[in-house]
Design a protein around this motif. Structure first.
Motif, mmCIF file in Angstrom:
data_model
loop_
_atom_site.group_PDB
_atom_site.id
_atom_site.type_symbol
_atom_site.label_atom_id
_atom_site.label_comp_id
_atom_site.label_asym_id
_atom_site.label_seq_id
_atom_site.Cartn_x
_atom_site.Cartn_y
_atom_site.Cartn_z
ATOM 1 N N ALA A 1 11.701 9.721 -4.568
ATOM 2 C CA ALA A 1 10.790 10.675 -5.192
ATOM 3 C C ALA A 1 9.355 10.253 -4.884
ATOM 4 N N PRO A 2 8.491 11.207 -4.538
ATOM 5 C CA PRO A 2 7.096 10.866 -4.279
ATOM 6 C C PRO A 2 6.370 10.534 -5.572
ATOM 7 N N LEU A 3 5.281 9.813 -5.448
ATOM 8 C CA LEU A 3 4.410 9.549 -6.578
ATOM 9 C C LEU A 3 3.642 10.828 -6.924
ATOM 10 N N PRO A 4 2.983 10.854 -8.068
ATOM 11 C CA PRO A 4 2.263 12.072 -8.463
ATOM 12 C C PRO A 4 1.269 12.587 -7.426
ATOM 13 N N ASP A 5 0.691 11.686 -6.635
ATOM 14 C CA ASP A 5 -0.277 12.125 -5.630
ATOM 15 C C ASP A 5 0.380 12.507 -4.303
ATOM 16 N N GLY A 6 1.719 12.482 -4.258
ATOM 17 C CA GLY A 6 2.430 12.867 -3.053
ATOM 18 C C GLY A 6 2.719 11.741 -2.090
ATOM 19 N N SER A 7 2.235 10.533 -2.391
ATOM 20 C CA SER A 7 2.497 9.380 -1.533
ATOM 21 C C SER A 7 3.770 8.684 -1.990
ATOM 22 N N TYR A 8 4.134 7.605 -1.284
ATOM 23 C CA TYR A 8 5.352 6.858 -1.581
ATOM 24 C C TYR A 8 5.013 5.375 -1.662
ATOM 25 N N ASP A 9 5.738 4.651 -2.533
ATOM 26 C CA ASP A 9 5.484 3.218 -2.643
ATOM 27 C C ASP A 9 6.424 2.432 -1.723
ATOM 28 N N ALA B 1 0.834 -1.190 0.000
ATOM 29 C CA ALA B 1 0.000 0.000 0.000
ATOM 30 C C ALA B 1 0.871 1.244 0.000
ATOM 31 N N ARG B 2 0.360 2.296 -0.594
ATOM 32 C CA ARG B 2 1.110 3.549 -0.626
ATOM 33 C C ARG B 2 1.185 4.166 0.761
ATOM 34 N N LEU B 3 2.293 4.867 0.995
ATOM 35 C CA LEU B 3 2.533 5.470 2.291
ATOM 36 C C LEU B 3 2.447 6.986 2.183
ATOM 37 N N SER B 4 1.880 7.597 3.188
ATOM 38 C CA SER B 4 1.919 9.053 3.271
ATOM 39 C C SER B 4 3.327 9.488 3.659
ATOM 40 N N ARG B 5 3.578 10.783 3.599
ATOM 41 C CA ARG B 5 4.891 11.292 3.984
ATOM 42 C C ARG B 5 5.193 10.961 5.441
ATOM 43 N N ASP B 6 4.205 11.174 6.311
ATOM 44 C CA ASP B 6 4.411 10.868 7.731
ATOM 45 C C ASP B 6 4.665 9.379 7.949
#
Length: 247
Positions: free
Chosen positions: A155-163, A127-132
């Motif tokens: 690098a963050p994904l386009p929606d600002g989350s991380y894989d 699941a994608r992770l938020s910055r926090d």
């Protein structure tokens, strides 16, 4: 299975503490046999009660060799027997109590919903992770993450989350930072990784252009296989350059 209780060496001696490993070290240890394992996967297995690593006063996870052995058993049973986590946990707990039990015969289609359980477990780990959430997973702060992004390591994904891969990179870069290795020191490694990815892309590109779904699936499998081989080669070359014997 070793007889030492889960949670690793708990006698508080210096020798026991010396055996403990960070989550980044555990990831590297497992990746030879399980190239797709991630930090998120390890944390998920902990949340499901499959492992119980120790915690430092600062809250960092520390894994004993017994924890790593148990993790390997869990991943092996998922890969080879397609067993739900509850079945794996019950089997390992019974083994630790000295109650021998055979693994139930089960495969991807052995019973309705069996593969769905496995897929659900895997879906939760990627699941994608938020910055926090990424900062918490890597046990890092905002300034460290900003530095990693500045040097192109994450690098963050386009929606600002991380894989999940970003979480793995973050944890490993943070671990290297504790040895005094800064993000600027890792630019060459990032450049080499980009070139290696380009090499893999060249190999699988003809397969990816096919409209046949089976051919495209084969391309994805080949990509993972090549990535694993390149990772192992890179590790071997580093060990060779340092004169370190790989055990």
């Amino acid at each position: 299975m070793l007889e030492t209780p889960r949670g690793g060496a708990g006698n508080g001696t210096a020798a026991a503490d010396h055996r403990l490993m960070s989550i980044g070290t555990v990831l590297n240890t497992l990746r030879d046999e399980f190239p797709e394992v991630t930090i998120s996967k390890i944390r998920f297995l902990e949340s499901e009660g499959l492992i119980e690593p120790q915690r430092t006063p600062s809250g960092y996870r520390k894994f004993s060799p017994e924890d790593v052995e148990r993790l390997g058993q869990v991943l092996r049973m998922q890969r080879d027997h397609y067993l739900p986590l509850k079945v794996i946990r019950d089997h390992l707990d019974a083994s630790e109590r000295g109650e021998g039990s055979a693994l139930p015969a089960q495969g991807p289609s052995a019973e309705p919903g069996g593969s769905d359980l496995l897929e659900a477990d895997e879906e939760r780990t990627v699941a994608r992770l938020s910055r926090d959430a990424l900062l918490a997973a890597a046990e890092a702060d905002e300034q460290q993450l900003a530095d990693w992004e500045t040097y192109g390591l994450i690098a963050p994904l386009p929606d600002g989350s991380y894989d999940a891969d970003a979480a793995t990179v973050a944890a490993l870069v943070a671990e290297l930072g504790r040895f005094g290795i800064e993000p600027r020191h890792l630019r060459a490694m990032k450049g080499a990784a980009d070139r290696e990815a380009g090499l893999v892309d060249q190999v699988v590109a003809p397969l990816l252009r096919h409209r046949n779904p089976q051919t495209r699936a084969h391309a994805e499998a080949r990509t993972k296989e090549l990535a694993g081989l390149i990772g192992r080669l890179h590790s071997a070359l580093v060990h060779s350059a340092l004169g370190v014997r790989v055990r």
